[in-house]
Motif scaffolding. Structure first.
Motif, PDB file in Angstrom:
ATOM      1  N   GLY A   1      41.513  26.425 108.204  1.00 49.23           N
ATOM      2  CA  GLY A   1      40.395  25.511 108.413  1.00 49.23           C
ATOM      3  C   GLY A   1      39.525  25.380 107.186  1.00 49.23           C
ATOM      4  N   ARG A   2      38.326  24.817 107.391  1.00 47.91           N
ATOM      5  CA  ARG A   2      37.418  24.592 106.286  1.00 47.91           C
ATOM      6  C   ARG A   2      35.978  24.709 106.768  1.00 47.91           C
ATOM      7  N   VAL A   3      35.088  24.974 105.832  1.00 44.90           N
ATOM      8  CA  VAL A   3      33.654  24.929 106.072  1.00 44.90           C
ATOM      9  C   VAL A   3      33.079  23.825 105.196  1.00 44.90           C
ATOM     10  N   ILE A   4      32.345  22.894 105.823  1.00 47.57           N
ATOM     11  CA  ILE A   4      31.744  21.773 105.095  1.00 47.57           C
ATOM     12  C   ILE A   4      30.232  21.920 105.155  1.00 47.57           C
ATOM     13  N   GLU A   5      29.585  21.822 104.001  1.00 47.11           N
ATOM     14  CA  GLU A   5      28.124  21.900 103.921  1.00 47.11           C
ATOM     15  C   GLU A   5      27.589  20.621 103.286  1.00 47.11           C
ATOM     16  N   LEU A   6      26.559  20.048 103.903  1.00 45.81           N
ATOM     17  CA  LEU A   6      25.944  18.810 103.433  1.00 45.81           C
ATOM     18  C   LEU A   6      24.460  19.029 103.221  1.00 45.81           C
ATOM     19  N   ASP A   7      23.968  18.706 102.022  1.00 45.37           N
ATOM     20  CA  ASP A   7      22.531  18.760 101.756  1.00 45.37           C
ATOM     21  C   ASP A   7      21.875  17.530 102.361  1.00 45.37           C
ATOM     22  N   GLY A   8      20.878  17.763 103.229  1.00 47.38           N
ATOM     23  CA  GLY A   8      20.267  16.677 103.977  1.00 47.38           C
ATOM     24  C   GLY A   8      19.320  15.814 103.164  1.00 47.38           C
ATOM     25  N   GLN A   9      19.023  14.655 103.723  1.00 44.41           N
ATOM     26  CA  GLN A   9      18.094  13.667 103.179  1.00 44.41           C
ATOM     27  C   GLN A   9      18.416  13.264 101.736  1.00 44.41           C
ATOM     28  N   PRO A  10      19.696  12.970 101.450  1.00 49.16           N
ATOM     29  CA  PRO A  10      20.026  12.441 100.135  1.00 49.16           C
ATOM     30  C   PRO A  10      19.641  10.961 100.059  1.00 49.16           C
ATOM     31  N   GLU A  11      19.548  10.435  98.860  1.00 52.94           N
ATOM     32  CA  GLU A  11      19.454   8.986  98.721  1.00 52.94           C
ATOM     33  C   GLU A  11      20.856   8.475  98.430  1.00 52.94           C
ATOM     34  N   LEU A  12      21.448   7.841  99.423  1.00 51.73           N
ATOM     35  CA  LEU A  12      22.774   7.273  99.236  1.00 51.73           C
ATOM     36  C   LEU A  12      22.639   5.951  98.477  1.00 51.73           C
ATOM     37  N   THR A  13      23.480   5.765  97.477  1.00 57.73           N
ATOM     38  CA  THR A  13      23.430   4.572  96.637  1.00 57.73           C
ATOM     39  C   THR A  13      24.658   3.717  96.893  1.00 57.73           C
ATOM     40  N   ALA A  14      24.452   2.422  97.082  1.00 59.27           N
ATOM     41  CA  ALA A  14      25.551   1.511  97.361  1.00 59.27           C
ATOM     42  C   ALA A  14      26.672   1.667  96.336  1.00 59.27           C
ATOM     43  N   ALA A  15      27.906   1.608  96.809  1.00 57.16           N
ATOM     44  CA  ALA A  15      29.070   1.778  95.934  1.00 57.16           C
ATOM     45  C   ALA A  15      30.212   0.932  96.474  1.00 57.16           C
ATOM     46  N   PRO A  16      31.017   0.305  95.605  1.00 58.52           N
ATOM     47  CA  PRO A  16      32.136  -0.528  96.080  1.00 58.52           C
ATOM     48  C   PRO A  16      33.227   0.316  96.720  1.00 58.52           C
ATOM     49  N   ILE A  17      33.891  -0.241  97.712  1.00 57.16           N
ATOM     50  CA  ILE A  17      34.956   0.464  98.428  1.00 57.16           C
ATOM     51  C   ILE A  17      36.164  -0.460  98.564  1.00 57.16           C
TER      52      ILE A  17
END
Length: 450
Positions: free
Chosen positions: A225-241
């Motif tokens: 398995g895996r452990v995933i950690e996310l730092d909260g309240q980031p500023e997400l910046t638009a990016a092409p997909i």
């Protein structure tokens, strides 16, 4: 309400006069398409998306993001623009959010809503309203969100998001990319670090896209398995997909080419994320001639072209730890195993019981209707075959499940007698024009109205 007899689309598939040939593309990856719209809505700026799947499930997500305040605009086939509101910036919708047939959209949007101090109600079609949501709402409630639902945690579901959402530390009881993603989406609005521990590695499109939009995500391997950690309240910046072709959708024409004599079919631009390609690994173990060329990376995801050539298949035992990487592909794998030689056993399929239908029972019924004896032993699926084509001749009850319908049509191409499905309308949720594309590859006349 429209009468069911007017809205259903029965189809019949028969063995074609020739093999499946040519170069085709399949719709964009559904998992990535959902997430592209959601993260675009949470980002600051304008996200341009190419190759978006325009099936009904994803269009429901687009409508939901629009209702939550994002600008969502279709620019052309597969080309979309999303102007986001930033993390924490979604607004209260004026009406109920109808997620149609999409469990992915419903569960992930529960995570989105949990971190916003707004009220919303989610519903869906008859199939989705039978599916359990407590696996998502129970962990999300620890963030401070409140949920009210029908008995058993089923839709319609009312959500009151948390004013000051708390970061979550959650161990998944079973491997589920949807639950993991919902917890991470709620964690975006929380101060501190959200931590998710999964017993088996599941598809990681959410983690990849979080990084693509600028979030800090740490992943640690822990056993299988895996452990995933996310730092909260980031500023997400638009990016092409750029959305790659969906490997779950590519599975159907590729398996059809493996089973129909004289076939050699190439599917271009398929996503090859290793946490999504368990079916391709399994088919190769069965002796399938699958060749991957033109491998490349697009939008943080590996992509390539896959060519399937008609092959004599033998039975296989699929270990339970592979299930998360191919959970949606077991019905079409069962069709392949019905044409193989030997005893096949697919282990650890409990998750199939809570899909669009009870997919384990529906798969066994699909096989039985067409002369193939298969059985469930606990959470395993077992069948013994001699390599001869299935008898066919049955009508498959699809239970409004697009993957059961597509699997049955592929079986019809490989069987002695034609196979009918009671309804193909729900195929549009993931693969619009599937029947037309498959019929054209087979030379025409193989898939017709029933």
């Amino acid at each position: 309400m429209q009468d069911a007899s007017q809205s259903t689309r029965p189809l019949r598939a028969a063995r074609p006069q020739q093999g499946l040939t040519g170069d085709i593309t399949v719709p964009g990856d559904k998992s990535i398409s959902h997430r592209a719209l959601m993260f675009g809505a949470l980002a600051v700026g304008e996200t341009r998306i190419e190759g978006l799947l325009e099936g009904e499930d994803v269009l429901r997500t687009a409508a939901a993001m629009r209702a939550l305040g994002a600008e969502v605009e279709r620019l052309g086939p597969g080309r979309w623009r999303v102007a986001g509101r930033g993390v924490g910036g979604l607004i209260e919708p004026a009406d109920v959010l109808d997620m149609g047939n999409s469990g992915t959209a419903a569960r992930l949007i529960c995570g989105l809503l949990a971190g916003h101090p707004i009220f919303a109600v989610l519903t869906g079609d008859a199939s989705l309203r039978k599916r359990p949501m407590r696996r998502v709402t129970d962990p999300l409630a620890a963030s401070g969100a409140r949920f009210s639902s029908r008995e058993g945690g089923r839709l319609p579901l009312a959500v009151e998001g948390a004013k000051n959402p708390l970061p979550l530390d959650y161990r998944l009881p079973v491997a589920s990319a949807q639950v993991k993603s919902a917890v991470l989406l709620a964690g975006l609005c929380a101060r501190g670090t959200t931590r998710v521990e999964e017993p088996e590695a599941t598809r990681d499109h959410t983690e990849n896209m979080l990084r693509h939009f600028g979030a800090t995500v740490r992943v640690t391997v822990q056993g299988s398995g895996r452990v995933i950690e996310l730092d909260g309240q980031p500023e997400l910046t638009a990016a092409p997909i750029t959305v790659p072709g969906d490997p779950s959708s590519a599975a159907f024409p590729l398996v059809a080419a493996l089973l129909v004599p004289g076939s050699r079919l190439t599917v271009r631009g398929v996503g090859l994320n290793p946490l999504r390609t368990g079916l391709f690994t399994t088919l190769r173990e069965m002796g399938a001639d699958l060749a991957v060329t033109n491998e490349r990376t697009e939008g943080g995801e590996p992509v390539g072209d896959i060519t399937a050539t008609h092959s004599a298949l033998h039975a296989v035992e699929v270990p339970p730890e592979r299930a998360p990487s191919m959970i949606d592909e077991y019905p079409i794998l069962a069709v392949a195993a019905a044409c193989a030689t030997g005893t096949s056993r697919f282990r650890g399929l409990a998750e199939l019981r809570v899909k669009e239908s009870d997919r384990l029972a529906a798969t066994i019924a699909l096989l039985a209707a067409n002369g193939v004896a298969a059985r469930a032993e606990g959470d395993d699926l077992v069948m013994e075959r001699n390599g001869a084509p299935p008898a066919g001749g049955g009508t498959v009850v699809t239970h409004m499940d697009h993957r059961i319908a597509m699997s049955a049509l592929v079986m019809g191409l490989a069987s002695e007698q034609p196979v009918a499905v009671d309804d193909s309308a729900f195929i549009d949720t993931s693969f619009p024009d599937f029947a037309t594309l498959l019929d054209r590859a087979a030379g025409g006349g193989a898939i017709t109205p029933a």
